[in-house]
Design a protein around this motif. Sequence first.
Motif, PDB file in Angstrom:
ATOM      1  N   GLU A   1       0.163   2.509  14.077  1.00 18.65           N
ATOM      2  CA  GLU A   1       1.298   1.724  14.561  1.00 18.65           C
ATOM      3  C   GLU A   1       1.729   0.701  13.517  1.00 18.65           C
ATOM      4  O   GLU A   1       2.930   0.487  13.301  1.00 18.65           O
ATOM      5  CB  GLU A   1       0.964   1.041  15.884  1.00 18.65           C
ATOM      6  CG  GLU A   1       0.870   2.018  17.037  1.00 18.65           C
ATOM      7  CD  GLU A   1       0.496   1.366  18.353  1.00 18.65           C
ATOM      8  OE1 GLU A   1       1.009   0.268  18.653  1.00 18.65           O
ATOM      9  OE2 GLU A   1      -0.320   1.962  19.081  1.00 18.65           O
ATOM     10  N   LEU A   2       0.767   0.085  12.853  1.00 18.12           N
ATOM     11  CA  LEU A   2       1.091  -0.851  11.775  1.00 18.12           C
ATOM     12  C   LEU A   2       1.829  -0.139  10.648  1.00 18.12           C
ATOM     13  O   LEU A   2       2.862  -0.627  10.164  1.00 18.12           O
ATOM     14  CB  LEU A   2      -0.187  -1.513  11.235  1.00 18.12           C
ATOM     15  CG  LEU A   2      -0.070  -2.261   9.896  1.00 18.12           C
ATOM     16  CD1 LEU A   2       0.991  -3.344   9.945  1.00 18.12           C
ATOM     17  CD2 LEU A   2      -1.429  -2.837   9.506  1.00 18.12           C
ATOM     18  N   VAL A   3       1.333   1.012  10.225  1.00 14.49           N
ATOM     19  CA  VAL A   3       1.984   1.754   9.144  1.00 14.49           C
ATOM     20  C   VAL A   3       3.411   2.124   9.552  1.00 14.49           C
ATOM     21  O   VAL A   3       4.348   1.991   8.762  1.00 14.49           O
ATOM     22  CB  VAL A   3       1.163   3.002   8.743  1.00 14.49           C
ATOM     23  CG1 VAL A   3       1.957   3.911   7.823  1.00 14.49           C
ATOM     24  CG2 VAL A   3      -0.142   2.578   8.073  1.00 14.49           C
ATOM     25  N   THR A   4       3.591   2.557  10.788  1.00 15.76           N
ATOM     26  CA  THR A   4       4.928   2.924  11.257  1.00 15.76           C
ATOM     27  C   THR A   4       5.855   1.714  11.255  1.00 15.76           C
ATOM     28  O   THR A   4       6.999   1.805  10.796  1.00 15.76           O
ATOM     29  CB  THR A   4       4.857   3.560  12.653  1.00 15.76           C
ATOM     30  OG1 THR A   4       4.004   4.709  12.590  1.00 15.76           O
ATOM     31  CG2 THR A   4       6.236   3.970  13.146  1.00 15.76           C
ATOM     32  N   GLU A   5       5.372   0.579  11.748  1.00 15.56           N
ATOM     33  CA  GLU A   5       6.210  -0.632  11.729  1.00 15.56           C
ATOM     34  C   GLU A   5       6.535  -1.043  10.301  1.00 15.56           C
ATOM     35  O   GLU A   5       7.648  -1.483  10.009  1.00 15.56           O
ATOM     36  CB  GLU A   5       5.544  -1.771  12.495  1.00 15.56           C
ATOM     37  CG  GLU A   5       5.598  -1.543  13.999  1.00 15.56           C
ATOM     38  CD  GLU A   5       5.436  -2.820  14.803  1.00 15.56           C
ATOM     39  OE1 GLU A   5       5.951  -3.877  14.381  1.00 15.56           O
ATOM     40  OE2 GLU A   5       4.805  -2.739  15.868  1.00 15.56           O
ATOM     41  N   ALA A   6       5.592  -0.878   9.392  1.00 14.97           N
ATOM     42  CA  ALA A   6       5.844  -1.205   7.984  1.00 14.97           C
ATOM     43  C   ALA A   6       6.860  -0.237   7.386  1.00 14.97           C
ATOM     44  O   ALA A   6       7.744  -0.655   6.623  1.00 14.97           O
ATOM     45  CB  ALA A   6       4.538  -1.183   7.189  1.00 14.97           C
TER      46      ALA A   6
ATOM     47  N   LEU B   1      12.266   0.662   5.409  1.00 11.92           N
ATOM     48  CA  LEU B   1      13.553   1.349   5.456  1.00 11.92           C
ATOM     49  C   LEU B   1      14.683   0.362   5.716  1.00 11.92           C
ATOM     50  O   LEU B   1      15.775   0.486   5.138  1.00 11.92           O
ATOM     51  CB  LEU B   1      13.525   2.455   6.517  1.00 11.92           C
ATOM     52  CG  LEU B   1      12.613   3.637   6.203  1.00 11.92           C
ATOM     53  CD1 LEU B   1      12.486   4.557   7.413  1.00 11.92           C
ATOM     54  CD2 LEU B   1      13.110   4.414   4.990  1.00 11.92           C
ATOM     55  N   ASP B   2      14.426  -0.626   6.586  1.00 10.96           N
ATOM     56  CA  ASP B   2      15.433  -1.676   6.828  1.00 10.96           C
ATOM     57  C   ASP B   2      15.715  -2.449   5.547  1.00 10.96           C
ATOM     58  O   ASP B   2      16.874  -2.747   5.222  1.00 10.96           O
ATOM     59  CB  ASP B   2      14.959  -2.650   7.912  1.00 10.96           C
ATOM     60  CG  ASP B   2      14.987  -2.050   9.309  1.00 10.96           C
ATOM     61  OD1 ASP B   2      15.627  -0.993   9.506  1.00 10.96           O
ATOM     62  OD2 ASP B   2      14.353  -2.637  10.210  1.00 10.96           O
TER      63      ASP B   2
ATOM     64  N   CYS C   1       0.839  -1.209   0.000  1.00 13.04           N
ATOM     65  CA  CYS C   1       0.000   0.000   0.000  1.00 13.04           C
ATOM     66  C   CYS C   1       0.872   1.257   0.000  1.00 13.04           C
ATOM     67  O   CYS C   1       0.568   2.225  -0.703  1.00 13.04           O
ATOM     68  CB  CYS C   1      -0.915   0.018   1.223  1.00 13.04           C
ATOM     69  SG  CYS C   1      -2.293  -1.151   1.158  1.00 13.04           S
ATOM     70  N   LEU C   2       1.954   1.235   0.766  1.00 17.25           N
ATOM     71  CA  LEU C   2       2.848   2.392   0.839  1.00 17.25           C
ATOM     72  C   LEU C   2       3.447   2.719  -0.525  1.00 17.25           C
ATOM     73  O   LEU C   2       3.698   3.886  -0.833  1.00 17.25           O
ATOM     74  CB  LEU C   2       3.992   2.136   1.827  1.00 17.25           C
ATOM     75  CG  LEU C   2       3.637   1.976   3.300  1.00 17.25           C
ATOM     76  CD1 LEU C   2       4.881   1.663   4.116  1.00 17.25           C
ATOM     77  CD2 LEU C   2       2.926   3.181   3.849  1.00 17.25           C
ATOM     78  N   GLU C   3       3.679   1.687  -1.322  1.00 15.97           N
ATOM     79  CA  GLU C   3       4.287   1.887  -2.635  1.00 15.97           C
ATOM     80  C   GLU C   3       3.348   2.598  -3.605  1.00 15.97           C
ATOM     81  O   GLU C   3       3.798   3.316  -4.483  1.00 15.97           O
ATOM     82  CB  GLU C   3       4.685   0.541  -3.254  1.00 15.97           C
ATOM     83  CG  GLU C   3       5.834  -0.133  -2.568  1.00 15.97           C
ATOM     84  CD  GLU C   3       6.053  -1.555  -3.072  1.00 15.97           C
ATOM     85  OE1 GLU C   3       5.383  -1.975  -4.042  1.00 15.97           O
ATOM     86  OE2 GLU C   3       6.895  -2.246  -2.478  1.00 15.97           O
TER      87      GLU C   3
ATOM     88  N   LEU D   1       7.266   4.983   0.291  1.00 17.64           N
ATOM     89  CA  LEU D   1       7.805   4.718   1.624  1.00 17.64           C
ATOM     90  C   LEU D   1       8.272   6.025   2.265  1.00 17.64           C
ATOM     91  O   LEU D   1       7.969   6.300   3.430  1.00 17.64           O
ATOM     92  CB  LEU D   1       8.967   3.724   1.503  1.00 17.64           C
ATOM     93  CG  LEU D   1       9.683   3.324   2.771  1.00 17.64           C
ATOM     94  CD1 LEU D   1       8.751   2.585   3.713  1.00 17.64           C
ATOM     95  CD2 LEU D   1      10.888   2.459   2.429  1.00 17.64           C
ATOM     96  N   ALA D   2       8.969   6.844   1.489  1.00 16.52           N
ATOM     97  CA  ALA D   2       9.459   8.126   2.004  1.00 16.52           C
ATOM     98  C   ALA D   2       8.304   9.041   2.410  1.00 16.52           C
ATOM     99  O   ALA D   2       8.355   9.683   3.462  1.00 16.52           O
ATOM    100  CB  ALA D   2      10.343   8.801   0.955  1.00 16.52           C
ATOM    101  N   ARG D   3       7.251   9.109   1.580  1.00 15.66           N
ATOM    102  CA  ARG D   3       6.085   9.952   1.930  1.00 15.66           C
ATOM    103  C   ARG D   3       5.475   9.512   3.254  1.00 15.66           C
ATOM    104  O   ARG D   3       5.120  10.343   4.091  1.00 15.66           O
ATOM    105  CB  ARG D   3       5.023   9.871   0.829  1.00 15.66           C
ATOM    106  CG  ARG D   3       5.283  10.708  -0.389  1.00 15.66           C
ATOM    107  CD  ARG D   3       4.068  10.753  -1.303  1.00 15.66           C
ATOM    108  NE  ARG D   3       3.674   9.445  -1.799  1.00 15.66           N
ATOM    109  CZ  ARG D   3       4.189   8.866  -2.887  1.00 15.66           C
ATOM    110  NH1 ARG D   3       5.103   9.482  -3.592  1.00 15.66           N
ATOM    111  NH2 ARG D   3       3.775   7.684  -3.272  1.00 15.66           N
ATOM    112  N   ASN D   4       5.353   8.222   3.436  1.00 21.28           N
ATOM    113  CA  ASN D   4       4.725   7.719   4.655  1.00 21.28           C
ATOM    114  C   ASN D   4       5.656   7.792   5.853  1.00 21.28           C
ATOM    115  O   ASN D   4       5.203   7.893   6.989  1.00 21.28           O
ATOM    116  CB  ASN D   4       4.202   6.304   4.412  1.00 21.28           C
ATOM    117  CG  ASN D   4       2.950   6.347   3.575  1.00 21.28           C
ATOM    118  OD1 ASN D   4       1.874   6.664   4.074  1.00 21.28           O
ATOM    119  ND2 ASN D   4       3.085   6.097   2.277  1.00 21.28           N
ATOM    120  N   PHE D   5       6.962   7.757   5.620  1.00 20.62           N
ATOM    121  CA  PHE D   5       7.937   7.977   6.684  1.00 20.62           C
ATOM    122  C   PHE D   5       7.775   9.402   7.208  1.00 20.62           C
ATOM    123  O   PHE D   5       7.723   9.636   8.420  1.00 20.62           O
ATOM    124  CB  PHE D   5       9.340   7.722   6.139  1.00 20.62           C
ATOM    125  CG  PHE D   5      10.464   7.945   7.108  1.00 20.62           C
ATOM    126  CD1 PHE D   5      10.351   7.645   8.449  1.00 20.62           C
ATOM    127  CD2 PHE D   5      11.673   8.441   6.649  1.00 20.62           C
ATOM    128  CE1 PHE D   5      11.406   7.836   9.323  1.00 20.62           C
ATOM    129  CE2 PHE D   5      12.738   8.627   7.508  1.00 20.62           C
ATOM    130  CZ  PHE D   5      12.601   8.339   8.852  1.00 20.62           C
TER     131      PHE D   5
END
Length: 193
Positions: free
Chosen positions: A52-57, A62-63, A18-20, A102-106
């Motif tokens: 919290e799920l989005v943050t963990e994702a 990033l890892d 989804c983040l992509e 990923l960067a936008r959601n970070f």
Amino acid sequence: MSPQPSNRQNLIDGTLRCLERLPPERITARAIAEESRANLASIPYHFGSKNELVTEAVIAGLDRWLEEIEGGLGELESLDLKVRFSRAGEVIDATRQKHAGLARNFLAALARAQFEPRIRELLSEGFRRTRPSLAALLGLGGDRAGEDAAGLVHSMFTGLLFQELLDPFLAIEGARMRQAQARLRRALPESAR
């Protein structure tokens, strides 16, 4: 037969997909559940909340990006620090667009962290874990100074990434990055280097 991924891992992987492709405001719990083929109720069960799920994702993404950079460096021991840094920049340049979501959601997670203690805790732990990994990856040393140097590199990376999200013209990559680094080396007093 390989084991099936856990429902928790399916949720993280679905969230990464989804983040992509979705902007932060369209990443809903329902969209994540559908993408993950999971029950909507499994999100609060495993993570407490969608945020919290989005943050963990985001942290997992990033890892994975850091692992991708490491893979692009090949034989780390055979590279001196300048070559490692330059090669890492090339891999980042080559993969930046792939990880734009990923960067936008970070960035969105960082904004939420000011008001949600659990998000702040997750992101802080991610940064603490990344610094020694990045220091090792770039050959900066395993001591406090090496980790601090990795923190500076990481903040340069994320700062430029966020600037590019605002305006692609603000991206500094390739030859421009090398020229900027050379200018900084000349500008810094010897005692600061």
